[in-house]
Design a protein around this motif. Structure first.
Motif, short mmCIF file in Angstrom:
data_model
loop_
_atom_site.label_atom_id
_atom_site.label_comp_id
_atom_site.label_asym_id
_atom_site.label_seq_id
_atom_site.Cartn_x
_atom_site.Cartn_y
_atom_site.Cartn_z
N ASN A 299 1.32 -1.57 0.18
CA ASN A 299 -0.28 0.27 -0.35
C ASN A 299 1.03 1.09 0.48
N LEU A 300 2.12 1.53 0.55
CA LEU A 300 2.92 2.43 0.83
C LEU A 300 3.81 2.19 -0.49
N GLY A 301 4.30 0.98 -0.55
CA GLY A 301 5.35 1.12 -2.52
C GLY A 301 4.47 1.93 -3.66
N THR A 302 3.15 1.56 -3.37
CA THR A 302 2.12 2.42 -4.82
C THR A 302 2.62 4.13 -4.36
N THR A 303 2.55 4.55 -3.31
CA THR A 303 3.20 6.05 -3.61
C THR A 303 3.54 6.46 -4.26
N VAL A 304 4.70 5.52 -4.40
CA VAL A 304 6.23 6.59 -5.04
C VAL A 304 5.92 6.80 -6.42
N GLN B 228 -2.22 10.28 -0.34
CA GLN B 228 -2.13 8.78 -0.58
C GLN B 228 -0.48 8.77 -0.01
N THR B 229 0.03 9.70 0.06
CA THR B 229 0.98 9.13 0.73
C THR B 229 1.12 8.75 2.55
N ILE B 230 0.17 10.22 2.69
CA ILE B 230 -0.15 10.49 4.37
C ILE B 230 -1.02 8.97 4.42
N PHE B 231 -2.33 9.07 3.93
CA PHE B 231 -3.30 7.58 3.87
C PHE B 231 -2.70 6.69 4.05
N ASN B 232 -1.82 6.03 2.86
CA ASN B 232 -1.26 5.16 3.13
C ASN B 232 0.20 4.57 4.35
N PHE C 8 -1.02 22.53 2.90
CA PHE C 8 -0.51 23.32 3.91
C PHE C 8 0.95 23.33 3.11
N LEU C 9 1.46 21.64 2.61
CA LEU C 9 2.53 21.42 2.28
C LEU C 9 3.40 21.64 0.66
N THR C 10 1.49 22.42 0.17
CA THR C 10 2.47 22.24 -1.36
C THR C 10 1.35 22.49 -1.83
N SER C 11 1.24 23.99 -2.18
CA SER C 11 -0.01 24.37 -3.40
C SER C 11 -0.23 24.43 -4.45
N SER C 12 0.80 23.21 -5.36
CA SER C 12 0.15 22.07 -6.76
C SER C 12 -0.82 21.79 -6.48
N PRO C 13 -2.40 21.20 -7.11
CA PRO C 13 -2.78 20.13 -6.62
C PRO C 13 -2.51 18.38 -7.18
N SER C 14 -1.86 18.71 -8.01
CA SER C 14 -1.23 17.25 -8.46
C SER C 14 -0.45 16.40 -7.03
N MET C 15 0.91 17.36 -6.80
CA MET C 15 1.28 17.25 -5.59
C MET C 15 -0.12 17.46 -4.10
N GLN C 16 -0.21 17.71 -3.77
CA GLN C 16 -1.65 17.32 -2.65
C GLN C 16 -2.01 16.17 -2.71
N ILE C 17 -2.90 15.74 -4.33
CA ILE C 17 -3.11 14.50 -4.51
C ILE C 17 -2.06 13.41 -4.18
N ALA C 18 -0.81 13.38 -5.00
CA ALA C 18 -0.06 12.31 -4.37
C ALA C 18 0.72 12.84 -2.62
N HIS C 19 0.41 13.58 -1.86
CA HIS C 19 0.86 13.58 -0.55
C HIS C 19 -0.65 12.89 -0.02
N SER D 16 -11.94 16.45 4.57
CA SER D 16 -11.34 18.15 4.41
C SER D 16 -9.85 18.43 5.32
N GLN D 17 -9.84 17.77 6.38
CA GLN D 17 -8.40 18.01 7.74
C GLN D 17 -7.40 17.33 6.46
N LEU D 18 -7.42 15.88 5.83
CA LEU D 18 -6.54 16.08 4.88
C LEU D 18 -6.49 17.09 3.77
N ALA D 19 -6.76 16.86 3.30
CA ALA D 19 -6.91 18.64 2.24
C ALA D 19 -6.47 19.25 3.07
N LEU D 20 -6.24 19.79 3.71
CA LEU D 20 -5.69 21.09 4.78
C LEU D 20 -4.35 21.00 4.88
N VAL D 21 -4.15 19.20 5.13
CA VAL D 21 -2.55 19.18 5.49
C VAL D 21 -1.93 19.00 4.24
N SER D 22 -2.55 18.47 3.08
CA SER D 22 -1.21 18.23 1.74
C SER D 22 -1.62 19.79 1.45
#
Length: 325
Positions: free
Chosen positions: A92-97, A280-284, A267-278, A259-265
């Motif tokens: 599950n974590l490996g897919t996030t790479v 997914q990584t946080i969740f897994n 905070f980490l980046t302004s790029s929508p694509s990177m927010q999705i990636a981050h 919503s909380q997961l979206a807020l954290v991502s």
């Protein structure tokens, strides 16, 4: 309108999936022959199993492929079911790479990578050829992403599509189910996530809906494993359903906190694509880290849920077998 959406979608998805296949084939030829030996040898503890699952998923570029391989090893009796729970958490974590790499927006390197990969593929040495296959695979993946982006503009202008996703934004459950079904159909959670990134970057989806689709994609990847477990022994079925139930439980638990997961991502980046990636990584990462200390208990629960129906031999039967053997 339909052609302008379906054509880039079909071509882009084909490029992406073929790129994943090429990269997986290249990695498999480079290290895949030893993968079974590593999985059989280095799964003595849950933590070893976790790292093997993570590395194997990165090498094979598919959590489904690693789960199917695990089912095969379990069915052959090479590893026991209890050893596989850590592998599942690692996959599950490996897919996030792959998702994190895709989110870096390296589409401008697609053609050069493809050309370099093809040039290396034409070389005589097998190792160089396999390396070329991996590089060409990455090039095809990024080319597929670039092609998929072409469907975003007509989608943005489509009132039907907008109303459909406006409706789904009111219910994250619809997003979750969409992710499950689409991933089960195309057998690639990464492809579903990439398409979701494209739609989010053009503001066709809300962040919560996009994250719900990604959670659904995590569940949808289990479909291949469930199919692969048909006709196998009980331990193999336990592997498939452990993977499925774990991903379903993680998605259901996280769903109220999108919503909380979206807020954290955010905070980490302004790029929508990177927010999705981050996200997914946080969740897994959270799901795997929380479950890892409880691997023995999880294994016992799955064994209780899907018991081995074969009756153990009676002492008399064992004695007769020894006498006749």
């Amino acid at each position: 309108m339909i052609v302008s959406i379906l054509a880039p979608f079909t071509i882009g998805l084909c490029f992406f999936l073929f790129g994943m296949y090429a990269m997986r084939t290249g990695f498999q030829n480079l290290a895949g022959k030893k993968m079974e030996q590593w999985m059989a040898r280095f799964t003595r503890t849950p933590y070893h199993s976790f790292w093997i699952g993570l590395i194997a998923t990165f090498v094979l570029q598919s959590s489904s492929a690693v789960t199917v391989l695990t089912i095969g090893l379990t069915n052959a009796g090479i590893i026991q079911f209890a050893q596989t729970v850590g592998i599942i958490l690692g996959t599950n974590l490996g897919t996030t790479v792959t998702t994190e790499l895709v989110a870096l927006k390296l589409e401008s390197f697609a053609i050069p990578m493809l050309l370099v990969g093809v040039a290396l593929w034409l070389m005589p040495r097998p190792t160089v050829r396999c390396t070329g296959l991996v590089i060409a695979g990455f090039g095809l993946i990024f080319l597929g992403i670039d092609t998929l982006k072409l469907m975003a503009k007509p989608l943005e202008q489509s009132e039907t599509f907008r109303s459909l996703f406006l409706e789904s934004s009111h219910s994250i459950w619809i997003g979750l189910i969409t992710g499950v079904i689409f991933t089960a159909l195309i057998h690639s959670g990464s492809a579903t996530t990439v398409i979701t990134m494209g739609l989010l970057s053009h503001q066709i989806l809300s962040m919560e809906t996009a994250l719900a689709i990604v959670l659904g994609a995590n569940v949808g990847t289990c479909f291949t494993a469930v199919i692969a477990a048909i006709g196998t022994n009980t331990a193999s079925k336990q592997v498939a359903w452990c993977h499925t139930l774990f991903n379903v439980a993680g998605a259901v638990v996280f769903l109220p906190f999108l919503s909380q997961l979206a807020l954290v991502s955010a905070f980490l980046t302004s790029s929508p694509s990177m927010q999705i990636a981050h996200s997914q990584t946080i969740f897994n990462l959270i799901c795997s880290m929380v479950a890892l200390p409880f691997v023995p208990q999880i294994a016992r629960f799955i064994q209780w849920l899907i018991p081995d129906k074969r009756k153990p031999p009676t002492p008399t039967a064992v004695w007769i077998k020894k006498k006749t053997g």
